[in-house]
Design an enzyme around this catalytic site. Structure first.
Site, PDB file in Angstrom:
ATOM      1  CD  GLU A 134      -2.831  -1.159  -0.069  1.00  0.00           C
ATOM      2  OE1 GLU A 134      -3.153  -0.059  -0.583  1.00  0.00           O
ATOM      3  OE2 GLU A 134      -3.173  -2.257  -0.535  1.00  0.00           O
ATOM      4  CD  GLU A 184      -3.659  -3.654  -6.821  1.00  0.00           C
ATOM      5  OE1 GLU A 184      -3.163  -4.243  -5.833  1.00  0.00           O
ATOM      6  OE2 GLU A 184      -4.176  -2.522  -6.743  1.00  0.00           O
TER       7      GLU A 184
END
Length: 353
Positions: A134, A184
């Site tokens: 993140e 991602e």
């Protein structure tokens, strides 16, 4: 459970986000960052997206992580910030939810949200990987661009910034989803650089796929599933794979683990750990043309090495697939360039047709 909080990890001073960004992701980001006036547009859209409202919502409904609350998570975040030499530390919240999820939100001040479902599922080193993932999103600006691009898609039919014909819009959606999936993979690389624990990175994907019973799973067998997925079936299965993935913003867990394995096997991970990586003070010198070429090379290599029945058949047709695949590598850059020009026209009152 593997926990090694005292293990010494390599710090990466001055590292550029380009070090961990997937080539297709990096192409889009370099293109967006180079657009004149883009910061102004983003701030305008930030008001539309009610970023402040989202942060206030989490302040009121979740628990903010600091040295007094969820101290272990706070320490993991501090470690990740130090390893990636981040200039700022994003806020982090823990949200009560049974869903296993982590996300990064915000444009001016990105913040991280972890659900209790995810925290309950992961051990310490797995959480380090997730937080690093993140943080990688926050440092690369993924939250900024993904939020903005998805918002443009939702409102395009009403204000006419983009073509609304069915196939034209579908092509744009497909390109944006492809970029999102690649972002991602970039986040996974950042997570591995933070944790520097390959086993933990694989376990995260094993648990998101199969739950808490990791003792009943096997790393090798889990990764072998990706090889079976790649090779199995006939032409019909190849088409079904494309349809299953088309509107997915995230790659599937098994495939993400396999992609991370490929990145490690390429030697890039070891080169970064040993200090051979691009530095952020050279970011201004990054050229869009070179990033597009690198993305094209990456797509072509994946195409040439793929064992998927559909792709194998296309290769065997004997056509000039090299040029066709290179075009795919350019699609992400072209798409965001066109969107950026539309935004600048809208901001300046110029043509939008």
């Amino acid at each position: 459970m593997t926990i090694s909080p005292d293990r010494i990890r390599t710090r990466l001073p001055g590292i550029s986000t380009r070090a961990w960004e997937h080539p297709a992701d990096r192409t889009a980001l370099v293109t967006l960052r180079s657009l004149a006036g883009f910061d102004t547009v983003l701030r305008t859209l930030s008001g539309l997206l009610q970023e402040r409202q989202h942060r206030l919502l989490y302040l009121a409904t979740a628990v903010r992580v600091d040295e007094r609350q969820f101290r272990a998570l706070h320490q993991l975040r501090e470690d990740c910030v130090e390893i990636l030499d981040a200039r700022t530390t994003p806020e982090m919240f823990v949200l009560q939810s049974p869903q296993v999820n982590a996300l990064t939100i915000g444009m001016d001040r990105p913040f991280i949200v972890l659900t209790t479902g995810l925290i309950d599922l992961m051990d310490t080193e797995e959480l380090r990987f997730v937080i690093g993932h993140e943080l990688g999103h926050a440092l690369s600006g993924h939250a900024v661009y993904r939020t903005m691009l998805m918002h443009l898609l939702r409102i395009s039919a009403n204000i006419g910034w983009m073509p609304v014909g069915g196939w034209a819009l579908r092509a744009i959606v497909a390109a944006l989803m492809e970029w999102s999936r690649k972002s991602e993979l970039s986040g996974d690389r950042a997570g591995l650089l933070c944790g520097q624990d390959v086993d933990a990175s694989v376990r995260v994907h094993m648990k998101t796929a199969g739950g808490t019973w990791v003792k009943e799973m096997n790393h090798g067998a889990f990764l072998a599933q990706a090889d079976d997925y790649e090779r199995s079936g006939d032409l019909r299965d190849g088409v079904l794979k494309l349809l299953n993935l088309e509107l997915q913003s995230h790659p599937f867990s098994v495939l993400r683990a396999a992609e991370l394995r490929r990145w490690i096997q390429s030697g890039e991970y070891d080169r970064i750990i040993h200090g051979h990586y691009p530095h952020r003070d050279t970011d201004k010198n990054a050229r869009i043309s070179e990033e597009i070429k690198e993305a094209a090379r990456n797509y072509k290599q994946s195409f040439d090495e793929s064992e998927d029945p559909l792709i194998r058949t296309v290769r065997n047709l004997g056509k000039d697939v090299g040029a066709a695949v290179s075009t795919v590598g350019q699609e992400v850059g072209d798409t965001v360039t066109k969107l950026g020009k539309r935004l600048n026209d809208w901001r300046t009152g110029g043509p939008t047709s």
